[in-house]
Design a protein around this motif. Structure first.
Motif, PDB file in Angstrom:
ATOM      1  N   ILE A 121     -24.053  -9.063  16.029  1.00 50.40           N
ATOM      2  CA  ILE A 121     -24.836  -7.780  16.131  1.00 50.40           C
ATOM      3  C   ILE A 121     -25.903  -7.350  15.102  1.00 50.40           C
ATOM      4  N   GLY A 122     -27.142  -7.834  15.323  1.00 50.04           N
ATOM      5  CA  GLY A 122     -28.101  -7.593  14.189  1.00 50.04           C
ATOM      6  C   GLY A 122     -29.142  -6.756  14.697  1.00 50.04           C
ATOM      7  N   GLY A 123     -29.974  -6.119  13.715  1.00 53.29           N
ATOM      8  CA  GLY A 123     -31.037  -5.307  13.948  1.00 53.29           C
ATOM      9  C   GLY A 123     -31.690  -4.715  12.932  1.00 53.29           C
ATOM     10  N   GLY A 124     -32.480  -3.662  13.102  1.00 54.48           N
ATOM     11  CA  GLY A 124     -33.072  -2.909  11.986  1.00 54.48           C
ATOM     12  C   GLY A 124     -32.225  -1.762  11.479  1.00 54.48           C
ATOM     13  N   SER A 125     -32.566  -1.437  10.411  1.00 53.34           N
ATOM     14  CA  SER A 125     -31.674  -0.175   9.733  1.00 53.34           C
ATOM     15  C   SER A 125     -31.625   0.984  10.606  1.00 53.34           C
ATOM     16  N   GLY A 126     -30.302   1.516  10.755  1.00 51.89           N
ATOM     17  CA  GLY A 126     -30.259   2.926  11.403  1.00 51.89           C
ATOM     18  C   GLY A 126     -30.098   2.801  12.839  1.00 51.89           C
ATOM     19  N   ALA A 127     -29.897   1.535  13.355  1.00 56.08           N
ATOM     20  CA  ALA A 127     -30.171   1.494  14.718  1.00 56.08           C
ATOM     21  C   ALA A 127     -28.336   1.587  15.479  1.00 56.08           C
ATOM     22  N   GLY A 128     -27.518   1.810  14.653  1.00 55.87           N
ATOM     23  CA  GLY A 128     -26.244   1.653  15.237  1.00 55.87           C
ATOM     24  C   GLY A 128     -25.335   0.491  14.989  1.00 55.87           C
ATOM     25  N   LYS A 129     -25.587  -0.444  14.472  1.00 56.52           N
ATOM     26  CA  LYS A 129     -25.175  -1.767  14.691  1.00 56.52           C
ATOM     27  C   LYS A 129     -23.617  -1.473  14.081  1.00 56.52           C
ATOM     28  N   SER A 130     -23.296  -0.888  12.928  1.00 57.00           N
ATOM     29  CA  SER A 130     -22.190  -0.727  12.665  1.00 57.00           C
ATOM     30  C   SER A 130     -21.265   0.107  13.450  1.00 57.00           C
ATOM     31  N   THR A 131     -21.674   1.061  14.140  1.00 60.11           N
ATOM     32  CA  THR A 131     -21.259   2.015  15.137  1.00 60.11           C
ATOM     33  C   THR A 131     -20.539   1.077  16.393  1.00 60.11           C
ATOM     34  N   MET A 132     -21.478   0.223  16.787  1.00 56.81           N
ATOM     35  CA  MET A 132     -21.400  -0.589  17.860  1.00 56.81           C
ATOM     36  C   MET A 132     -20.251  -1.726  17.573  1.00 56.81           C
ATOM     37  N   GLU A 172     -39.279   6.763  -0.278  1.00 57.03           N
ATOM     38  CA  GLU A 172     -38.805   7.072   1.246  1.00 57.03           C
ATOM     39  C   GLU A 172     -39.686   6.520   1.880  1.00 57.03           C
ATOM     40  N   HIS A 173     -41.096   6.776   1.833  1.00 58.10           N
ATOM     41  CA  HIS A 173     -41.956   6.472   2.717  1.00 58.10           C
ATOM     42  C   HIS A 173     -42.326   4.901   2.628  1.00 58.10           C
ATOM     43  N   ASN A 174     -42.259   4.215   1.580  1.00 56.26           N
ATOM     44  CA  ASN A 174     -42.458   2.603   1.530  1.00 56.26           C
ATOM     45  C   ASN A 174     -41.392   2.125   1.981  1.00 56.26           C
ATOM     46  N   LEU A 175     -40.101   2.874   2.089  1.00 54.04           N
ATOM     47  CA  LEU A 175     -38.800   2.183   2.665  1.00 54.04           C
ATOM     48  C   LEU A 175     -38.993   2.188   4.255  1.00 54.04           C
ATOM     49  N   ALA A 176     -39.440   3.530   4.600  1.00 53.57           N
ATOM     50  CA  ALA A 176     -39.559   3.558   6.069  1.00 53.57           C
ATOM     51  C   ALA A 176     -40.429   2.589   6.689  1.00 53.57           C
ATOM     52  N   VAL A 177     -41.580   2.600   6.072  1.00 54.48           N
ATOM     53  CA  VAL A 177     -42.595   1.640   6.616  1.00 54.48           C
ATOM     54  C   VAL A 177     -42.328   0.054   6.526  1.00 54.48           C
ATOM     55  N   ARG A 178     -41.531  -0.188   5.462  1.00 54.07           N
ATOM     56  CA  ARG A 178     -41.212  -1.430   5.347  1.00 54.07           C
ATOM     57  C   ARG A 178     -40.010  -1.892   6.477  1.00 54.07           C
ATOM     58  N   ASP A 179     -39.037  -1.025   6.684  1.00 57.58           N
ATOM     59  CA  ASP A 179     -38.198  -1.152   7.653  1.00 57.58           C
ATOM     60  C   ASP A 179     -38.782  -1.280   9.161  1.00 57.58           C
ATOM     61  N   ALA A 180     -39.674  -0.486   9.428  1.00 54.52           N
ATOM     62  CA  ALA A 180     -40.439  -0.472  10.673  1.00 54.52           C
ATOM     63  C   ALA A 180     -41.228  -1.899  10.908  1.00 54.52           C
ATOM     64  N   LEU A 181     -41.691  -2.325   9.795  1.00 55.67           N
ATOM     65  CA  LEU A 181     -42.337  -3.520  10.030  1.00 55.67           C
ATOM     66  C   LEU A 181     -41.231  -4.711  10.103  1.00 55.67           C
ATOM     67  N   PHE A 182     -40.123  -4.471   9.295  1.00 52.83           N
ATOM     68  CA  PHE A 182     -39.044  -5.550   9.756  1.00 52.83           C
ATOM     69  C   PHE A 182     -38.418  -5.297  11.259  1.00 52.83           C
ATOM     70  N   THR A 183     -38.548  -4.190  11.690  1.00 53.75           N
ATOM     71  CA  THR A 183     -37.948  -4.112  13.299  1.00 53.75           C
ATOM     72  C   THR A 183     -38.938  -4.758  14.137  1.00 53.75           C
ATOM     73  N   GLU A 184     -40.484  -4.571  13.601  1.00 50.18           N
ATOM     74  CA  GLU A 184     -41.254  -5.339  14.538  1.00 50.18           C
ATOM     75  C   GLU A 184     -41.236  -6.998  14.525  1.00 50.18           C
ATOM     76  N   ARG A 242     -35.475   7.657  11.665  1.00 52.87           N
ATOM     77  CA  ARG A 242     -35.810   8.695  10.812  1.00 52.87           C
ATOM     78  C   ARG A 242     -34.812   9.682  11.017  1.00 52.87           C
ATOM     79  N   ALA A 243     -34.413   9.921  12.175  1.00 54.62           N
ATOM     80  CA  ALA A 243     -33.405  10.896  12.658  1.00 54.62           C
ATOM     81  C   ALA A 243     -32.041  10.600  12.085  1.00 54.62           C
ATOM     82  N   ALA A 244     -31.759   9.229  12.251  1.00 55.01           N
ATOM     83  CA  ALA A 244     -30.453   8.692  11.856  1.00 55.01           C
ATOM     84  C   ALA A 244     -30.257   8.805  10.533  1.00 55.01           C
ATOM     85  N   PHE A 245     -31.282   8.653   9.339  1.00 56.73           N
ATOM     86  CA  PHE A 245     -31.346   8.719   7.943  1.00 56.73           C
ATOM     87  C   PHE A 245     -31.400  10.106   7.543  1.00 56.73           C
ATOM     88  N   GLU A 246     -32.117  10.868   8.118  1.00 56.66           N
ATOM     89  CA  GLU A 246     -31.968  12.248   7.961  1.00 56.66           C
ATOM     90  C   GLU A 246     -30.666  13.035   8.052  1.00 56.66           C
TER      91      GLU A 246
END
Length: 204
Positions: A7-18, A157-169, A133-137
Motif C-alpha cells: 500500500i503506497g501513496g502520498g503523505s496523509g492519504a491513510g496508508k497506515s490506517t488501511m 510548511e508551504h514548501n513541504l505541502a507543494v513538494r508532497d502535492a508534486l509527489f502525488t502527481e 491539508r486537513a489530515a495534517f492539521e
C-alpha cells in the motif's frame, strides 16, 4: 513475494490506517516503511545512497526553507528510491507462511511493479491537496511538527505541502503509465468505505 501486499501513496492519504486495518482483520504482519527509515539510513553508505547522505548533512533550514519545492522533490532520497532494496531485504526475511502488508510513501510504483507476482497485490492512495491539508492539521493538534525547528515554519510548511502535492502527481502519472491501481482520497468516502475499496482492489 506472493505473500506480500503493498500500500503506497502520498503523505496523509491513510496508508497506515488501511494497513493496520488489514493486518488486524486478516491476522497479517505489518511492515511500516516509515518505522525503518532511521535504520535504513544507518545501513546505507554514501555510495549507495548519495542523496540521503547529502540530506543528512543539511541543517533544518537548508532542508525545508531555502530550497524550492521542485528541488526538494527531485533530490529527496526516498522519492528517488534510495534504500528501497533494504525494504525488500527486510520483507524477504519474514516467514512466508503469514502474509505481510507493507505500507509507506517509499513504495514507488516502478520499484514495486517488478515484484508483483499476481494482480491484486498493490494499491496506491493519492490524497487531494485539501484532504492532505486537513489530515495534517488534525495531526498538528496532537504532535509537534519538525517544521517548528526551522527559522520560518510557515514557509517550510508551504514548501513541504507543494513538494508532497508534486509527489502525488508523479505517483498518479506513474501508476497510470504502469496500469497499477490507484485510489483518489478526497474525503468523500468514509474510512470504512475506503477500506472496502482497498480490500476489493487487493481481491481479499
Amino acid at each position: 513475494m506472493r505473500h506480500v501486499y503493498w500500500i503506497g501513496g502520498g503523505s496523509g492519504a491513510g496508508k497506515s490506517t488501511m494497513a493496520r486495518r488489514l493486518a488486524r482483520r486478516h491476522g497479517w504482519r505489518l511492515y511500516a516503511t516509515d518505522d525503518v527509515m532511521a535504520d535504513h539510513a544507518r545501513r546505507s553508505t554514501a555510495t549507495e545512497a548519495p542523496l540521503l547522505h547529502t540530506f543528512m548533512a543539511m541543517d533544518m533550514d537548508e532542508r525545508w526553507v531555502h530550497r524550492s519545492p521542485r528541488t526538494m522533490l527531485d533530490t529527496f532520497h526516498w522519492f528517488r528510491g534510495e534504500a528501497f532494496g533494504l525494504i525488500v531485504e527486510d520483507v524477504a526475511r519474514m516467514p512466508r507462511e503469514t502474509p505481510v502488508v507493507v505500507e509507506g510513501f517509499r513504495l514507488l510504483p516502478h520499484l514495486v511493479e517488478p515484484l508483483l507476482t499476481a494482480p491484486g497485490h498493490a494499491v496506491w492512495l493519492l490524497p487531494t491537496p485539501d484532504f492532505r491539508r486537513a489530515a495534517f492539521e488534525s495531526r498538528a493538534a496532537s504532535e509537534a511538527r519538525f517544521t517548528q525547528r526551522t527559522c520560518d515554519p510557515l514557509r517550510a510548511e508551504h514548501n513541504l505541502a507543494v513538494r508532497d502535492a508534486l509527489f502525488t502527481e508523479r505517483l498518479h502519472e506513474e501508476t497510470a503509465r504502469l496500469g497499477l491501481p490507484a485510489v483518489t482520497v478526497d474525503g468523500t468516502l468514509t474510512e470504512d468505505e475506503l477500506a472496502e475499496q482497498v480490500s476489493d482492489i487487493l481481491r481479499l
